[in-house]
Scaffold this motif. Structure first.
Motif, mmCIF file in Angstrom:
data_model
loop_
_atom_site.group_PDB
_atom_site.id
_atom_site.type_symbol
_atom_site.label_atom_id
_atom_site.label_comp_id
_atom_site.label_asym_id
_atom_site.label_seq_id
_atom_site.Cartn_x
_atom_site.Cartn_y
_atom_site.Cartn_z
ATOM 1 N N SER A 77 0.826 -1.211 0.000
ATOM 2 C CA SER A 77 0.000 0.000 0.000
ATOM 3 C C SER A 77 0.860 1.262 0.000
ATOM 4 C CB SER A 77 -0.939 0.004 1.222
ATOM 5 O OG SER A 77 -1.872 -1.041 1.126
ATOM 6 N N ARG A 78 1.902 1.239 0.801
ATOM 7 C CA ARG A 78 2.803 2.409 0.842
ATOM 8 C C ARG A 78 3.574 2.536 -0.474
ATOM 9 N NH1 ARG A 78 4.854 5.300 5.552
ATOM 10 N NH2 ARG A 78 5.267 7.359 4.656
ATOM 11 N N ALA A 79 3.954 1.383 -1.052
ATOM 12 C CA ALA A 79 4.697 1.407 -2.320
ATOM 13 C C ALA A 79 3.867 2.008 -3.442
ATOM 14 C CB ALA A 79 5.123 -0.009 -2.688
ATOM 15 N N VAL A 80 2.564 1.713 -3.468
ATOM 16 C CA VAL A 80 1.687 2.278 -4.506
ATOM 17 C C VAL A 80 1.786 3.800 -4.514
ATOM 18 C CG1 VAL A 80 -0.727 2.600 -5.180
ATOM 19 C CG2 VAL A 80 0.100 0.315 -4.544
ATOM 20 N N LEU A 81 1.807 4.397 -3.340
ATOM 21 C CA LEU A 81 1.902 5.853 -3.242
ATOM 22 C C LEU A 81 3.314 6.353 -3.536
ATOM 23 C CD1 LEU A 81 -0.322 6.086 -0.072
ATOM 24 C CD2 LEU A 81 -0.906 7.092 -2.287
ATOM 25 N N GLU A 82 4.324 5.614 -3.102
ATOM 26 C CA GLU A 82 5.709 6.050 -3.262
ATOM 27 C C GLU A 82 6.197 6.005 -4.708
ATOM 28 O OE1 GLU A 82 8.244 7.121 -1.086
ATOM 29 O OE2 GLU A 82 6.696 7.438 0.438
#
Length: 473
Positions: A112-117
């Motif tokens: 989930s964090r990677a999608v934004l990053e």
């Protein structure tokens, strides 16, 4: 309009259930309607070398996971007019199976964090991030907590789709700081019923919540269906809407399907009779044109209504019928159907497991499709059955209620029953078998079924309308 569709699985790369079908088909339908939709998903070790050979490396970055940073590789693939981004991390995704690991909370917090990053690195800044089920439920939470004050992200909106409310991402609260990295002042967003609940966080933080059928969007407000989330959903009912899924009419097309024995269409159904004959042969059943074949393609689990089937199965077998059954699941039902296949070899054809080719052949060769689910958020099988002129028997729940109407009124496309009761189901089976005995009426019903439009076009248009509402609000 630009949409980033975040999913833990998507065809053709990885599949465990209906989510992969949706993630493979909806973005294609949106692209055909000039919506810039791209898909992001994990790069699982199970993805074939053939598909990997079509990927190109974009970049590598590090992604914060609570107090640490983890490697994240980004690969890009172009399939059927859609661009896919695949998130690589060997520690999290180089494993047997997509789900069911002890650290799934951390794995999908990372995703989930990677999608934004990755957004600053892929040359694609979405207006909307469309999230799906608990595995991506932290995206709206993280966007709200860490990114909304950044100029790149400040206007981004989120949609969260509940495909199955039973699976919510529930964990102990000890994960909040050390694994999920949620700031202390925002911990309440993902706390629910004295535990961490990923889905609750998405319900609270998303701009819109959708379910995969209008009926299901109403059902999940009832404690019977909500698995404990009814109170939070009632608080945010103004965000909630239901849009029924479609099916990929290119994959499920009796006129071109290479997995079935012979192609056919609504104008010339002679091929359907041939498919029935060959299906009977493949399953070791006597080839009898006049005996209706009832197909079941499902996970063999209780909520699919198999306890109802088990209760009256031998009573149904007293009629001149045959069953074609494909699935795997709970030991109770696997052993029951194995016993029935041994006891009634001329009436029960059974394959335990999942075989896509045989699934298509059952859809094409059966006369009736039995789907008496206790709950069914949307369901695809009943729509696929219609496509192949196989008449569904369903319980009036979720998407089954939205896609199948009882033919007793002369305009319906199947047979339905309301109460979750074995004998109500049995009475509906008798009605269907009576209908089958009327050859002219049954032919009309098959033609009507095959002409039903359950393509993604209508659903895609509904999502586009929803996206526009969010951006204009």
């Amino acid at each position: 309009m630009k949409v980033l569709y975040a999913s833990s699985e998507a065809l053709p790369f990885a599949m465990s259930g209906g989510l992969a079908d949706v993630a493979g088909a909806l973005p294609k339908a949106l692209r055909k309607r000039f919506i810039g939709c791209r898909v992001v998903m994990p790069l699982y070790s199970s993805i074939s070398e053939e598909l990997r050979s079509k990927m190109t490396f974009v970049c590598s970055i590090t992604v914060p996971v609570a107090w640490r940073r983890q490697y994240c590789g980004v690969f890009e693939a172009h399939m059927d007019g859609v661009i896919y981004y695949l998130i690589d991390n060997q520690y999290y995704f180089n494993r047997e199976g997509m789900y069911g690991h002890y650290d799934d909370a951390e794995r999908f917090a990372f995703f989930s964090r990677a999608v934004l990053e990755i957004i600053p690195h892929i040359g694609f800044t979405p207006d909307i991030i469309h999230c799906n089920d608990w595995q991506t439920a932290l995206i709206p939470v993280y966007l709200d907590a860490f990114y909304k004050y950044d100029d790149l992200y400040k206007n981004m909106k989120t949609v969260f789709t509940i495909h199955n409310i039973q699976y919510q991402g529930k964990y102990g609260k000890e994960l909040i700081g050390d694994v999920l990295g949620i700031p202390y002042e925002r911990e309440s967003i993902i706390e629910y019923d004295d535990c961490v609940n990923f889905m609750k966080g998405a319900i609270q933080c998303s701009n819109k919540i959708t379910t995969v059928s209008p009926t299901y969007s109403k059902e999940i407000l009832d404690p019977y269906y909500s698995h404990g989330l009814d109170s939070i959903l009632k608080e945010f009912t103004y965000k909630l809407t239901g849009i029924v899924n479609g099916i990929d009419v290119d994959v499920y097309n009796p006129e071109t399907d290479k997995l079935i024995y012979k192609n056919f269409n609504a104008d010339d159904m002679s091929g359907k009779a041939y498919n029935k004959q060959k299906l009977q042969e493949e399953l070791g059943l006597p080839v009898r044109d006049n005996a209706p074949v009832i197909g079941i393609v499902t996970r063999l689990v209780k909520h699919k209504g198999l306890d109802l089937v088990k209760c009256v199965f031998e009573e149904i077998l007293k009629a001149d019928v045959q069953f074609a059954i494909l699935g795997s699941g709970e030991w109770e039902f696997e052993s029951f159907f194995n016993e029935m296949a041994q006891k009634y070899p001329d009436k029960v054809g059974l394959k335990i497991g999942f075989n896509p080719q045989l699934a298509h052949r059952i859809y094409a060769g059966a006369d009736i499709f039995l789907m008496p689910s206790q709950s069914e958020p949307c369901g695809l099988a009943q729509m696929v059955a219609l496509r192949y002129g196989t008449i569904p028997i369903v319980r009036e729940t979720g998407g089954l209620n939205d896609t199948i109407s009882d033919s007793g009124d002369g305009i319906g496309n199947g047979f339905t029953f309301k109460s979750y009761n074995a004998h109500d189901m049995l009475n509906t089976v008798w009605r269907a078998l009576e209908g089958y005995s009327d050859k002219q009426g049954w032919q009309t019903l098959k033609e009507r079924a095959m002409r039903c439009d359950n393509s993604w076009g209508t659903s895609a248009n509904a999502y586009i309308k929803l996206y526009k509402e969010i951006l204009n609000s």
